[in-house]
Design an enzyme around this catalytic site. Structure first.
Site, PDB file in Angstrom:
ATOM      1  N   LYS A   1       0.848  -1.208   0.000  1.00 52.12           N
ATOM      2  CA  LYS A   1       0.000   0.000   0.000  1.00 52.12           C
ATOM      3  C   LYS A   1       0.878   1.250   0.000  1.00 52.12           C
ATOM      4  O   LYS A   1       0.660   2.171  -0.783  1.00 52.12           O
ATOM      5  CB  LYS A   1      -0.886   0.019   1.240  1.00 52.12           C
ATOM      6  CG  LYS A   1      -1.538   1.378   1.532  1.00 52.12           C
ATOM      7  CD  LYS A   1      -2.409   1.369   2.757  1.00 52.12           C
ATOM      8  CE  LYS A   1      -1.664   1.639   4.007  1.00 52.12           C
ATOM      9  NZ  LYS A   1      -1.323   3.053   4.278  1.00 52.12           N
ATOM     10  N   ASN A   2       1.919   1.242   0.836  1.00 52.78           N
ATOM     11  CA  ASN A   2       2.707   2.459   1.000  1.00 52.78           C
ATOM     12  C   ASN A   2       3.728   2.681  -0.109  1.00 52.78           C
ATOM     13  O   ASN A   2       4.419   3.691  -0.115  1.00 52.78           O
ATOM     14  CB  ASN A   2       3.366   2.472   2.384  1.00 52.78           C
ATOM     15  CG  ASN A   2       2.314   2.606   3.469  1.00 52.78           C
ATOM     16  OD1 ASN A   2       1.164   2.941   3.186  1.00 52.78           O
ATOM     17  ND2 ASN A   2       2.692   2.307   4.698  1.00 52.78           N
TER      18      ASN A   2
ATOM     19  N   CYS B   1      -4.646  11.792  10.920  1.00 50.73           N
ATOM     20  CA  CYS B   1      -5.162  10.420  10.942  1.00 50.73           C
ATOM     21  C   CYS B   1      -5.450  10.057  12.399  1.00 50.73           C
ATOM     22  O   CYS B   1      -5.180  10.829  13.311  1.00 50.73           O
ATOM     23  CB  CYS B   1      -4.119   9.471  10.373  1.00 50.73           C
ATOM     24  SG  CYS B   1      -4.854   7.872  10.042  1.00 50.73           S
TER      25      CYS B   1
ATOM     26  N   ARG C   1      -0.099  14.475  12.829  1.00 55.33           N
ATOM     27  CA  ARG C   1       0.471  14.303  11.481  1.00 55.33           C
ATOM     28  C   ARG C   1       0.574  15.628  10.736  1.00 55.33           C
ATOM     29  O   ARG C   1      -0.037  15.838   9.686  1.00 55.33           O
ATOM     30  CB  ARG C   1      -0.339  13.270  10.710  1.00 55.33           C
ATOM     31  CG  ARG C   1      -0.445  11.962  11.475  1.00 55.33           C
ATOM     32  CD  ARG C   1      -1.108  10.878  10.713  1.00 55.33           C
ATOM     33  NE  ARG C   1      -0.179  10.268   9.754  1.00 55.33           N
ATOM     34  CZ  ARG C   1      -0.515   9.228   8.999  1.00 55.33           C
ATOM     35  NH1 ARG C   1      -1.717   8.732   9.083  1.00 55.33           N
ATOM     36  NH2 ARG C   1       0.352   8.714   8.152  1.00 55.33           N
TER      37      ARG C   1
ATOM     38  N   ASP D   1       4.312   0.605  11.961  1.00 50.80           N
ATOM     39  CA  ASP D   1       3.089  -0.019  11.436  1.00 50.80           C
ATOM     40  C   ASP D   1       2.916  -1.455  11.928  1.00 50.80           C
ATOM     41  O   ASP D   1       1.823  -1.997  11.839  1.00 50.80           O
ATOM     42  CB  ASP D   1       3.101  -0.003   9.902  1.00 50.80           C
ATOM     43  CG  ASP D   1       3.033   1.414   9.369  1.00 50.80           C
ATOM     44  OD1 ASP D   1       3.329   1.616   8.177  1.00 50.80           O
ATOM     45  OD2 ASP D   1       2.733   2.328  10.162  1.00 50.80           O
TER      46      ASP D   1
ATOM     47  N   ARG E   1      -8.611  -0.189   4.390  1.00 49.50           N
ATOM     48  CA  ARG E   1      -7.700   0.783   3.782  1.00 49.50           C
ATOM     49  C   ARG E   1      -6.367   0.132   3.419  1.00 49.50           C
ATOM     50  O   ARG E   1      -5.681   0.576   2.519  1.00 49.50           O
ATOM     51  CB  ARG E   1      -7.451   1.943   4.753  1.00 49.50           C
ATOM     52  CG  ARG E   1      -8.633   2.884   4.911  1.00 49.50           C
ATOM     53  CD  ARG E   1      -8.271   4.084   5.736  1.00 49.50           C
ATOM     54  NE  ARG E   1      -6.922   4.484   5.439  1.00 49.50           N
ATOM     55  CZ  ARG E   1      -6.091   5.001   6.356  1.00 49.50           C
ATOM     56  NH1 ARG E   1      -6.502   5.182   7.590  1.00 49.50           N
ATOM     57  NH2 ARG E   1      -4.869   5.343   6.037  1.00 49.50           N
TER      58      ARG E   1
HETATM   59  C1  EPZ Z   1       4.048   6.947   6.199  1.00 49.58           C
HETATM   60  O1  EPZ Z   1       3.249   7.944   6.809  1.00 49.58           O
HETATM   61  C2  EPZ Z   1       3.162   5.720   6.075  1.00 49.58           C
HETATM   62  N1  EPZ Z   1       2.009   6.023   5.225  1.00 49.58           N
HETATM   63  C3  EPZ Z   1       2.669   5.302   7.460  1.00 49.58           C
HETATM   64  O2  EPZ Z   1       1.908   4.112   7.313  1.00 49.58           O
HETATM   65  C4  EPZ Z   1       3.887   4.995   8.333  1.00 49.58           C
HETATM   66  O3  EPZ Z   1       3.442   4.693   9.644  1.00 49.58           O
HETATM   67  C5  EPZ Z   1       4.810   6.215   8.374  1.00 49.58           C
HETATM   68  O4  EPZ Z   1       5.175   6.606   7.029  1.00 49.58           O
HETATM   69  C6  EPZ Z   1       6.090   5.951   9.152  1.00 49.58           C
HETATM   70  O5  EPZ Z   1       6.753   4.860   8.604  1.00 49.58           O
HETATM   71  C7  EPZ Z   1       2.165   5.992   3.874  1.00 49.58           C
HETATM   72  O6  EPZ Z   1       3.238   5.745   3.366  1.00 49.58           O
HETATM   73  C8  EPZ Z   1       0.944   6.255   3.056  1.00 49.58           C
HETATM   74  P1  EPZ Z   1       6.033  10.292   8.443  1.00 49.58           P
HETATM   75  P2  EPZ Z   1       3.780   9.477   6.887  1.00 49.58           P
HETATM   76  O7  EPZ Z   1       5.938  11.550   7.682  1.00 49.58           O
HETATM   77  O8  EPZ Z   1       4.516   9.802   5.658  1.00 49.58           O
HETATM   78  C9  EPZ Z   1       5.971  13.507  11.908  1.00 49.58           C
HETATM   79  C10 EPZ Z   1       0.102   2.673   7.664  1.00 49.58           C
HETATM   80  O9  EPZ Z   1      -0.377   2.163   8.686  1.00 49.58           O
HETATM   81  N2  EPZ Z   1       5.937  14.500  10.828  1.00 49.58           N
HETATM   82  O10 EPZ Z   1       7.278   9.464   8.346  1.00 49.58           O
HETATM   83  O11 EPZ Z   1       2.651  10.331   7.291  1.00 49.58           O
HETATM   84  C11 EPZ Z   1       4.656  12.742  12.000  1.00 49.58           C
HETATM   85  O12 EPZ Z   1       3.703  13.458  12.762  1.00 49.58           O
HETATM   86  C12 EPZ Z   1       0.510   4.126   7.668  1.00 49.58           C
HETATM   87  O13 EPZ Z   1       0.296   2.073   6.578  1.00 49.58           O
HETATM   88  C13 EPZ Z   1       6.039  15.853  11.154  1.00 49.58           C
HETATM   89  O14 EPZ Z   1       6.168  16.212  12.318  1.00 49.58           O
HETATM   90  O15 EPZ Z   1       4.802   9.345   8.116  1.00 49.58           O
HETATM   91  C14 EPZ Z   1       5.064  11.467  12.677  1.00 49.58           C
HETATM   92  O16 EPZ Z   1       5.147  11.691  14.071  1.00 49.58           O
HETATM   93  C15 EPZ Z   1       0.245   4.815   9.000  1.00 49.58           C
HETATM   94  N3  EPZ Z   1       5.998  16.763  10.151  1.00 49.58           N
HETATM   95  C16 EPZ Z   1       6.474  11.215  12.124  1.00 49.58           C
HETATM   96  O17 EPZ Z   1       6.925  12.479  11.596  1.00 49.58           O
HETATM   97  C17 EPZ Z   1       5.849  16.406   8.839  1.00 49.58           C
HETATM   98  O18 EPZ Z   1       5.830  17.292   7.960  1.00 49.58           O
HETATM   99  C18 EPZ Z   1       6.525  10.181  11.011  1.00 49.58           C
HETATM  100  O19 EPZ Z   1       5.719  10.642   9.980  1.00 49.58           O
HETATM  101  C19 EPZ Z   1       5.732  15.036   8.522  1.00 49.58           C
HETATM  102  C20 EPZ Z   1       5.784  14.104   9.541  1.00 49.58           C
END
Ligand code: EPZ
Length: 419
Positions: free
Chosen positions: A22-23, A116, A121, A306, A398
């Site tokens: 998915k990701n 989410c 996020r 995840d 999802r």
């Molecule tokens: C991706 O989400 C994945 N989703 C998530 O999978 C996964 O948990 C996550 O990466 C971490 O591996 C998809 O790829 C569609 P991040 P993403 O930006 O990109 C903070 C699932 O279950 N952050 O690495 O949203 C954020 O709040 C889903 O399949 C900021 O502060 O994750 C979090 O605490 C859930 N500012 C941390 O970084 C930003 O601008 C990690 O977020 C962006 C992120």
């Protein structure tokens, strides 16, 4: 709305082919916006998030067709640069269209994606990366109105956190920018490597994918290609844990075992025997699992956030006390109160959960709080005494393709019912 009804206590065993990631498929479908022509993406899982992504592509003017597990995208005519709020809110990952739309038409209007269920996020790192590349962004009533009148220009982007989505947006916005972009402290997830492999196959020039420093040499134009996405490593972890918690014997086909390097050691610590053979991975579980001393979620190649919820279920029925620390998302323990309803013994303090394993969980009516939390509750139902009803399957749909049928093929007694 529907629910999964699970009659627990059966040994999960057998062999299934695991879905595409998915990701990976979400950012790669977004990347087709950058390509002038018809791309064919194979191994696309049939998920509500994939359907949502297809809706966004069509809204942008792309022609999209699904044929089995392939999605064909003709992005010759991108006629819009705006994603309506309703589509943005459908899923968090809509935000990664920002970089692709800007890379193609040099302007974009998106709304800030809904936080989410697992945390606020924010998208500050995404916005920082776009501004570094010369994008003007006005925040206006929850909308981001973006424009790059002089086009996007390559620059150094240094992330304070290796955000997966922000890294993907930076890559998508810079792959056709003028000049060279260097991303420092980039995310290293396999899905980043997959995205860069797709873009390089389209004629992009990206080096260092999977490392902390990625270099992107902007190209005038990308050409369409045919590409097959990697296997979903989190779906693999989930099905392996279904075998682990039921004393089972599960074989997974079409996997990329190297992507599971962080989850195999804890499975072995719990007493499971893992056998990796080419693209297959097999788990044989002990009659009773041992505790896992500590699970600490980290950016890749650390333990994946995840997989945290499914592993929480595993240690609920292990011998002894286990500790889980969730470092990535601030609100990713919502499955725990539901597991306690099933007899789990869990104490929580902020981002730390202490789990005292019990002999048996018992069936109950529980509610999915989010995608991976919902999967964790289904896993709990598989090993619980009696009937478990897991409501809000929409969260689970999802990310898990044909979840109930895959589990049934592994000898589970699970069915979907309207609730
Ligand atoms: C991706 O989400 C994945 N989703 C998530 O999978 C996964 O948990 C996550 O990466 C971490 O591996 C998809 O790829 C569609 P991040 P993403 O930006 O990109 C903070 C699932 O279950 N952050 O690495 O949203 C954020 O709040 C889903 O399949 C900021 O502060 O994750 C979090 O605490 C859930 N500012 C941390 O970084 C930003 O601008 C990690 O977020 C962006 C992120």
């Amino acid at each position: 709305m529907s629910a999964f009804v699970i009659n627990g206590g059966r040994r999960i065993s057998g062999s299934i082919r695991v879905q595409g990631s998915k990701n990976s498929v979400l950012p790669i479908l977004a990347a087709t916006v950058l390509v002038n022509g018809t791309s064919v993406i194979h191994n696309c899982p049939d998920l509500s998030d994939t359907a949502g992504t297809v809706k966004i592509l069509k809204n942008l003017g792309c022609k999209v067709l699904r044929e089995g597990n392939s999605i064909i995208v003709d992005s010759t005519n991108v006629t819009s640069s705006e994603i309506p709020e309703s589509l943005m809110r459908e899923m968090r990952s809509s935000v990664i269209f920002l970089g692709a739309i800007l890379g193609r038409v040099k302007s974009a209007v998106v709304s800030t994606p809904g936080g989410c269920e697992i945390g606020l996020r924010p998208i500050d790192l995404h916005i920082y990366a776009m501004k570094q590349l010369g994008v003007d962004i006005a925040e206006d009533y929850g909308k981001l109105v973006c424009s790059a009148p002089n086009g996007l220009v390559g620059k150094k982007i240094t992330f304070s956190f290796p955000s997966v989505g922000a890294t993907e947006n930076a890559i998508l916005a810079s792959v056709t920018a003028k000049g060279t972009t260097t991303i420092v402290n980039a995310a290293r997830e396999p899905e980043i490597i997959d995205l860069c492999a797709f873009l390089n196959k389209c004629g992009g020039e990206i080096y260092g994918a999977g490392e902390s420093v990625i270099t992107i040499k902007g190209k005038e134009r990308l050409n369409p290609c045919e590409y097959s996405v990697i296997c979903d490593r989190i779906a693999c972890a989930t099905y392996l844990i279904a075998g682990a918690v039921t004393g089972g014997d599960v074989n997974l086909e079409n996997t990329n075992p190297v992507h599971l390097n962080a989850i195999i050691p804890p499975l072995e610590e719990a007493g499971c025997h893992i056998n990796v053979r080419c693209k297959e991975i097999r788990l044989k579980a002990p009659r009773r699992l041992n505790r896992i001393d500590k699970i600490i979620t980290q950016p890749y190649p650390g333990f994946p956030t995840d997989a945290q919820a499914p592993f929480t279920t595993l240690v609920c029925v292990a011998k002894g006390t286990s500790v889980i620390v969730e470092n990535i998302f601030e609100s990713r323990f919502k499955h725990i109160p539901e597991l306690v309803r099933m007899g789990a013994k869990i104490r929580m303090e902020g981002r730390v959960a202490v789990i005292d394993g019990v002999e048996r969980l018992y069936g109950a009516e529980v509610v999915s709080p989010d995608l991976r939390g919902g999967a964790a509750l289904v896993l709990a139902g598989l090993c619980a005494d009696g009937i478990t009803t897991v409501r809000n399957t929409r969260f689970i749909d999802r990310g898990y393709e044909d979840f109930e049928n895959n589990l049934s093929m592994l000898n589970a007694d699970v069915r979907r019912k309207a609730n």
